[in-house]
Design a protein around this motif. Sequence first.
Motif, PDB file in Angstrom:
ATOM      1  N   LEU A 220       0.824  -1.206   0.000  1.00  0.00           N
ATOM      2  CA  LEU A 220       0.000   0.000   0.000  1.00  0.00           C
ATOM      3  C   LEU A 220       0.863   1.262   0.000  1.00  0.00           C
ATOM      4  CD1 LEU A 220      -2.807  -1.077   2.518  1.00  0.00           C
ATOM      5  CD2 LEU A 220      -2.966  -0.910   0.020  1.00  0.00           C
ATOM      6  N   LYS A 221       2.103   1.122   0.452  1.00  0.00           N
ATOM      7  CA  LYS A 221       3.026   2.256   0.431  1.00  0.00           C
ATOM      8  C   LYS A 221       3.740   2.367  -0.917  1.00  0.00           C
ATOM      9  CE  LYS A 221       3.923   2.093   5.423  1.00  0.00           C
ATOM     10  NZ  LYS A 221       4.934   1.800   6.478  1.00  0.00           N
ATOM     11  N   LYS A 222       3.162   1.709  -1.904  1.00  0.00           N
ATOM     12  CA  LYS A 222       3.661   1.776  -3.287  1.00  0.00           C
ATOM     13  C   LYS A 222       5.054   1.178  -3.446  1.00  0.00           C
ATOM     14  CE  LYS A 222       0.880   5.865  -4.334  1.00  0.00           C
ATOM     15  NZ  LYS A 222       0.842   7.220  -4.937  1.00  0.00           N
ATOM     16  N   ARG A 223       5.276   0.114  -2.705  1.00  0.00           N
ATOM     17  CA  ARG A 223       6.548  -0.594  -2.826  1.00  0.00           C
ATOM     18  C   ARG A 223       6.293  -1.921  -3.544  1.00  0.00           C
ATOM     19  NH1 ARG A 223       9.133  -0.970   3.001  1.00  0.00           N
ATOM     20  NH2 ARG A 223      10.641  -2.184   1.793  1.00  0.00           N
ATOM     21  N   LEU A 224       6.329  -1.865  -4.852  1.00  0.00           N
ATOM     22  CA  LEU A 224       6.073  -3.058  -5.652  1.00  0.00           C
ATOM     23  C   LEU A 224       7.278  -3.993  -5.606  1.00  0.00           C
ATOM     24  CD1 LEU A 224       4.394  -1.448  -8.775  1.00  0.00           C
ATOM     25  CD2 LEU A 224       3.275  -2.788  -7.007  1.00  0.00           C
ATOM     26  N   PRO A 225       7.045  -5.272  -5.437  1.00  0.00           N
ATOM     27  CA  PRO A 225       8.166  -6.223  -5.371  1.00  0.00           C
ATOM     28  C   PRO A 225       8.749  -6.485  -6.749  1.00  0.00           C
ATOM     29  CG  PRO A 225       6.090  -7.388  -5.316  1.00  0.00           C
ATOM     30  CD  PRO A 225       5.741  -5.926  -5.308  1.00  0.00           C
ATOM     31  N   SER A 226       9.977  -6.948  -6.785  1.00  0.00           N
ATOM     32  CA  SER A 226      10.589  -7.337  -8.054  1.00  0.00           C
ATOM     33  C   SER A 226      10.092  -8.727  -8.439  1.00  0.00           C
ATOM     34  CB  SER A 226      12.120  -7.345  -7.935  1.00  0.00           C
ATOM     35  OG  SER A 226      12.531  -8.216  -6.895  1.00  0.00           O
ATOM     36  N   LEU A 227      10.006  -8.978  -9.732  1.00  0.00           N
ATOM     37  CA  LEU A 227       9.483 -10.247 -10.215  1.00  0.00           C
ATOM     38  C   LEU A 227      10.547 -11.338 -10.159  1.00  0.00           C
ATOM     39  CD1 LEU A 227       7.419  -9.152 -13.345  1.00  0.00           C
ATOM     40  CD2 LEU A 227       6.586  -9.645 -11.048  1.00  0.00           C
ATOM     41  N   LYS A 228      10.097 -12.555  -9.844  1.00  0.00           N
ATOM     42  CA  LYS A 228      10.978 -13.715  -9.864  1.00  0.00           C
ATOM     43  C   LYS A 228      10.482 -14.670 -10.938  1.00  0.00           C
ATOM     44  CE  LYS A 228      12.221 -13.449  -4.961  1.00  0.00           C
ATOM     45  NZ  LYS A 228      12.224 -14.165  -3.653  1.00  0.00           N
ATOM     46  N   VAL A 229      11.309 -14.903 -11.940  1.00  0.00           N
ATOM     47  CA  VAL A 229      10.920 -15.753 -13.053  1.00  0.00           C
ATOM     48  C   VAL A 229      11.191 -17.213 -12.703  1.00  0.00           C
ATOM     49  CG1 VAL A 229      13.173 -15.680 -14.188  1.00  0.00           C
ATOM     50  CG2 VAL A 229      11.084 -15.988 -15.561  1.00  0.00           C
TER      51      VAL A 229
END
Length: 265
Positions: A220-229
């Motif tokens: 909610l604090k706009k901290r999007l996680p990095s994607l793991k392929v």
Amino acid sequence: MLPRLDMFKKVIFSQRISVFNESFVLLDKAKNQKTFACLWHDAIAGREKEEIVSSFNAFFLHYRDIKHFVLWVDNCSGQNKNWTLLSFLVYIVNSDAIAAVDICIKYFEPGHTFMSADSFHHQVELSLKKQKKTYDFDDFVTAVTKANSKKVEVKTMQCTDFFKWQDFSSQTNIKNIDLCLYLANITQIVANREFFSLKYKLTNNSDNIYEMNVLQNRILKKRLPSLKVFTSSCGVPRSKKETLLKNLKTIIPSNRLQFWKNLEE
């Protein structure tokens, strides 16, 4: 199931591989766009929520310039109603990967679940019957491509197209919502750019729109996680592969047998 050779009893009773077709079919036939079909088989990946969400991701990336999305989906709680998919919607609409301003998903009410995708899958079945013998995955891709009067964009999913999407919902935040929230009762969900909450309706025809801040506070604090392929394909058990090769070597052409020899274990 592959191979599809119903005229051979030895093949019918073999442990074959499953193929998956996640299709996005237009409601408006007049538009000059094609059906988008994500195809893969279970030696590449399975059909858990991460794989299903990855096919949604491939669809949005393909139509990355679209500003507004409205998707009608069935009411399957396991596939189309889960917190991983809803977390993904917040992620993708706020990413730089697509230009969408909002994504709206509408769910069919029980008893009213006929979709355009059903018609397309029927056309795929007819294409497979016309093909008669579907030896390998490339043959299946060809059959899908020829369906719907060839108005199909086919995406053959590779291992690197699948991501480990996560459920970022917070049970604490869910319990704090005044309205008793059950995913089964929701008929419409909207994710908007620059908002990290979701809007929803309990009846498609209703004007009452609710908002839920159910994601974890860090999201909610706009901290999007990095994607793991995905780092590797699922593969098939060696015994299954050996049995298939034994049963198929005298049935299918040598140029089709190569697919089965190269099948990852």
